[in-house]
Design a protein around this motif. Structure first.
Motif, PDB file in Angstrom:
ATOM      1  N   GLY A  64      -2.157  -2.732  -3.606  1.00  0.00           N
ATOM      2  CA  GLY A  64      -3.050  -1.736  -3.620  1.00  0.00           C
ATOM      3  C   GLY A  64      -3.625  -1.112  -2.348  1.00  0.00           C
ATOM      4  O   GLY A  64      -3.914  -0.018  -2.314  1.00  0.00           O
ATOM      5  N   GLN A  65      -3.828  -2.323  -1.386  1.00  0.00           N
ATOM      6  CA  GLN A  65      -4.045  -1.782  -0.102  1.00  0.00           C
ATOM      7  C   GLN A  65      -3.047  -1.207   0.384  1.00  0.00           C
ATOM      8  O   GLN A  65      -3.288  -0.097   1.239  1.00  0.00           O
ATOM      9  CB  GLN A  65      -4.702  -3.243   0.708  1.00  0.00           C
ATOM     10  N   LYS A  68      -2.654   2.622  -0.367  1.00  0.00           N
ATOM     11  CA  LYS A  68      -3.720   3.534   0.163  1.00  0.00           C
ATOM     12  C   LYS A  68      -3.342   3.989   1.451  1.00  0.00           C
ATOM     13  O   LYS A  68      -3.697   5.135   1.789  1.00  0.00           O
ATOM     14  CB  LYS A  68      -5.143   2.617   0.127  1.00  0.00           C
ATOM     15  N   ILE A  69      -3.000   3.138   2.455  1.00  0.00           N
ATOM     16  CA  ILE A  69      -2.646   3.645   3.836  1.00  0.00           C
ATOM     17  C   ILE A  69      -1.150   4.182   3.798  1.00  0.00           C
ATOM     18  O   ILE A  69      -1.014   4.755   4.823  1.00  0.00           O
ATOM     19  CB  ILE A  69      -2.825   2.575   4.769  1.00  0.00           C
ATOM     20  N   LYS A  71       1.660   6.880   3.175  1.00  0.00           N
ATOM     21  CA  LYS A  71       1.753   8.095   2.681  1.00  0.00           C
ATOM     22  C   LYS A  71       2.999   8.666   2.356  1.00  0.00           C
ATOM     23  O   LYS A  71       3.383   9.757   1.565  1.00  0.00           O
ATOM     24  CB  LYS A  71       1.181   9.219   3.883  1.00  0.00           C
ATOM     25  N   ARG A  76       5.899   4.424  -0.859  1.00  0.00           N
ATOM     26  CA  ARG A  76       4.704   4.366  -1.899  1.00  0.00           C
ATOM     27  C   ARG A  76       5.506   3.763  -3.206  1.00  0.00           C
ATOM     28  O   ARG A  76       5.232   2.867  -4.031  1.00  0.00           O
ATOM     29  CB  ARG A  76       4.233   5.445  -2.085  1.00  0.00           C
ATOM     30  N   VAL A 142      -3.215   2.964  -9.150  1.00  0.00           N
ATOM     31  CA  VAL A 142      -3.633   3.310  -7.778  1.00  0.00           C
ATOM     32  C   VAL A 142      -2.313   4.103  -7.070  1.00  0.00           C
ATOM     33  O   VAL A 142      -2.525   5.101  -6.476  1.00  0.00           O
ATOM     34  CB  VAL A 142      -3.638   2.141  -6.738  1.00  0.00           C
ATOM     35  N   TYR A 143      -1.043   3.877  -7.689  1.00  0.00           N
ATOM     36  CA  TYR A 143      -0.178   4.700  -7.181  1.00  0.00           C
ATOM     37  C   TYR A 143      -0.135   6.184  -7.559  1.00  0.00           C
ATOM     38  O   TYR A 143       0.195   6.935  -6.809  1.00  0.00           O
ATOM     39  CB  TYR A 143       1.352   4.020  -7.744  1.00  0.00           C
ATOM     40  N   LYS A 145      -2.857   7.554  -7.967  1.00  0.00           N
ATOM     41  CA  LYS A 145      -4.210   8.236  -7.252  1.00  0.00           C
ATOM     42  C   LYS A 145      -5.023   8.434  -8.387  1.00  0.00           C
ATOM     43  O   LYS A 145      -5.984   9.328  -8.262  1.00  0.00           O
ATOM     44  CB  LYS A 145      -3.886   9.236  -6.353  1.00  0.00           C
ATOM     45  N   GLU A 148      -9.210   4.272  -7.064  1.00  0.00           N
ATOM     46  CA  GLU A 148      -9.235   3.865  -5.299  1.00  0.00           C
ATOM     47  C   GLU A 148      -8.958   2.365  -5.556  1.00  0.00           C
ATOM     48  O   GLU A 148      -9.745   1.795  -6.189  1.00  0.00           O
ATOM     49  CB  GLU A 148     -10.515   4.174  -4.853  1.00  0.00           C
ATOM     50  N   PRO A 149      -8.095   1.890  -4.653  1.00  0.00           N
ATOM     51  CA  PRO A 149      -7.950   0.406  -4.628  1.00  0.00           C
ATOM     52  C   PRO A 149      -8.995  -0.162  -4.151  1.00  0.00           C
ATOM     53  O   PRO A 149     -10.030   0.087  -3.277  1.00  0.00           O
ATOM     54  CB  PRO A 149      -6.915   0.338  -3.614  1.00  0.00           C
ATOM     55  N   LYS A 151     -11.430  -3.052  -2.308  1.00  0.00           N
ATOM     56  CA  LYS A 151     -11.328  -3.811  -0.929  1.00  0.00           C
ATOM     57  C   LYS A 151     -12.024  -5.323  -1.285  1.00  0.00           C
ATOM     58  O   LYS A 151     -12.097  -6.093  -0.436  1.00  0.00           O
ATOM     59  CB  LYS A 151     -12.391  -3.156  -0.041  1.00  0.00           C
TER      60      LYS A 151
END
Length: 477
Positions: A64-65, A68-69, A71, A76, A142-143, A145, A148-149, A151
């Motif tokens: 998941g983290q 998020k980062i 692109k 992905r 999460v994939y 969108k 939001e994953p 933290k």
């Protein structure tokens, strides 16, 4: 640790008291208590499988983290497939390894060859199908969108292992349950009372309805050659109420307990035996699983938007996979395929959304047409349950073959009037409470003497007619 065990009746008040003593402003401490309690609850069966839940949590949290980062679309997608392969890989190994080995051996034997492959002595982790799908919903959302994953790893661990619904659902979506672990939970007296009311009804379903029906269903299904067609029909009838009382009872208890801790779980059953067609039945039975397959499998495959061939293909895929999800046995696959055959005519004729309103809405009793529709739907569902309950496909066909004989119209050898009376009481309460989230929710609107008399009656019935304790059926899935 069973919901209907002495250990759980000690465990729950302790956790509940500590949880609210911590204070609702200390969210992290509450999440830590939930996680520790959930791991204790699950480890009560076999502590070794706690490592599976922990590993799955670490993998999906990390992915998941990364999602998020990251692109780049290809990267992905690779991350998503890592999550899918890890989770489905564990599920496949523990649940289906021996099934595939045995099926492969049988296939070679059928063609005259002998294949020597040893099966493994694998113990199936309790609830693996449920928490696997729950964590997958997180990475997929999460994939895509849609979410939001998080933290907060502790909140994520609590989400994956939340003890009320860990081993038999409802299968919660990350979009619904996970955000609740980040919010301050308030103790609301009315909400807690409503939760206790649902727990009470769930326990009644389990210990009075399901466990008593199990005694007769097991007796008849284990020795079908000893009974007439009418008794075999009664055996299928008892199993239909055993599995409903058992599974929906678990869901009621899980949802009710969650309310005690300030959480809202999704509804999992909506009075399915009052359905007027098979499409309505599947909108009301195991809602969390059917909607999971709809959103994460059926719609990505194209759903009902394509041509006739695609509709047929997707319908069979969704039902067969749903059947296979239940267990490593051809009986579940046949059960799923049979339900697909039931469903197809409605889909192809665009009648699968005809009965979306409440049956006999605003009335005390259904019309003759609605009675006929409900009886027909229940009967074909009951036939499908024979495959679900049988040890193998051959036994299921033999059971049905022996049932559909002239002896179907004879007097059953077994006719337990006490259990039939309890079932009549149960269904009457379900019918008059069908507009609520659960059957006795509307009791709260009655005056106090009637309300408390009814609760005391339920408790008396549970003490007087508790059946032989049975493990919840869906623990094996």
């Amino acid at each position: 640790m069973l919901f209907n065990s002495l250990e759980f009746f000690i465990f729950l008040p302790i956790v509940f008291t500590l949880y609210w003593l911590i204070g609702n402003k200390r969210i992290q401490q509450q999440n830590l208590l939930i996680t520790v309690s959930s791991y204790l609850f699950y480890g009560w069966w076999d502590w070794r499988f706690l490592f599976l839940i922990l590993f799955s949590s670490i993998v999906d949290y990390t992915i998941g983290q990364k999602l998020k980062i990251t692109k780049h679309p290809a990267r992905r997608k690779l991350l998503l497939w890592v999550s899918i392969c890890v989770n489905i890989g564990f599920l496949g190994f523990f649940k289906y390894f021996n099934f595939f080995v045995d099926s492969l051996i049988d296939s070679f034997t059928f063609f005259g060859s002998e294949l020597k492959i040893n099966t493994l002595n694998i113990i199936l982790p309790v609830g693996i199908s449920f928490y696997t799908f729950q964590t997958l919903s997180y990475t997929i959302d999460v994939y895509n969108k849609k979410l939001e994953p998080t933290k907060n790893f502790l909140a994520f661990m609590a989400f994956v292992s939340f003890f009320p619904q860990l081993v038999a659902g409802p299968i919660e979506r990350a979009t619904n349950l996970l955000p609740q672990f980040h919010k301050q939970r308030e103790f609301v007296y009315s909400k807690s009372v409503d939760g206790l009311r649902q727990v009470l009804w769930g326990l009644f379903k389990k210990v009075v309805i399901a466990d008593n029906c199990a005694t007769y269903a097991n007796m008849i299904f284990n020795n079908p050659e000893d009974y007439s067609g009418s008794t075999l029909l009664l055996g299928a009838f008892f199993f239909a109420f055993q599995i409903y009382g058992d599974f929906s009872g678990y869901s009621d208890i899980a949802i009710g307990i969650s309310r005690l801790f300030g959480f809202n779980l999704k509804r999992n059953f909506a009075f399915p035996y009052f359905s007027r067609d098979i499409a309505e039945f599947w909108r009301r039975w195991h809602i969390s699983l059917s909607t999971w397959f709809r959103d994460y499998l059926y719609i990505p495959l194209g759903g009902s938007k394509g041509g006739t061939k695609m509709k047929i293909r997707n319908t069979f895929i969704i039902f067969v996979v749903s059947g296979f999800w239940h267990g490593a046995n051809w009986t579940f696959i046949v059960w799923g395929a049979l339900n697909a055959l039931y469903f197809l005519p409605l889909l192809l004729l665009n009648k699968n959304r005809v009965n979306t309103n409440l049956v006999a809405e605003g009335k005390y009793f259904p019309s003759l047409k609605e009675i006929f529709q409900m009886m027909t739907t229940f009967f074909i569902t009951l036939i499908a349950w024979v495959f679900f309950r049988a040890d193998n496909v051959t036994n299921a066909f033999m059971y049905l073959n022996d049932m559909f004989t002239l002896s179907l119209f004879s007097k059953p050898e077994i006719l337990p009037f006490t259990i039939l009376g309890l079932l009549s009481f149960f269904m009457a309460i379900e019918w008059f409470g069908r507009s609520g989230e659960f059957a006795i929710q509307k009791i709260d609107f009655m005056n106090k003497p009637i309300r408390w008399s009814f609760y005391i009656l339920l408790i008396i019935l549970m003490f007087s007619f508790t059946g032989e304790q049975q493990e919840f059926i869906y623990f094996q899935f």
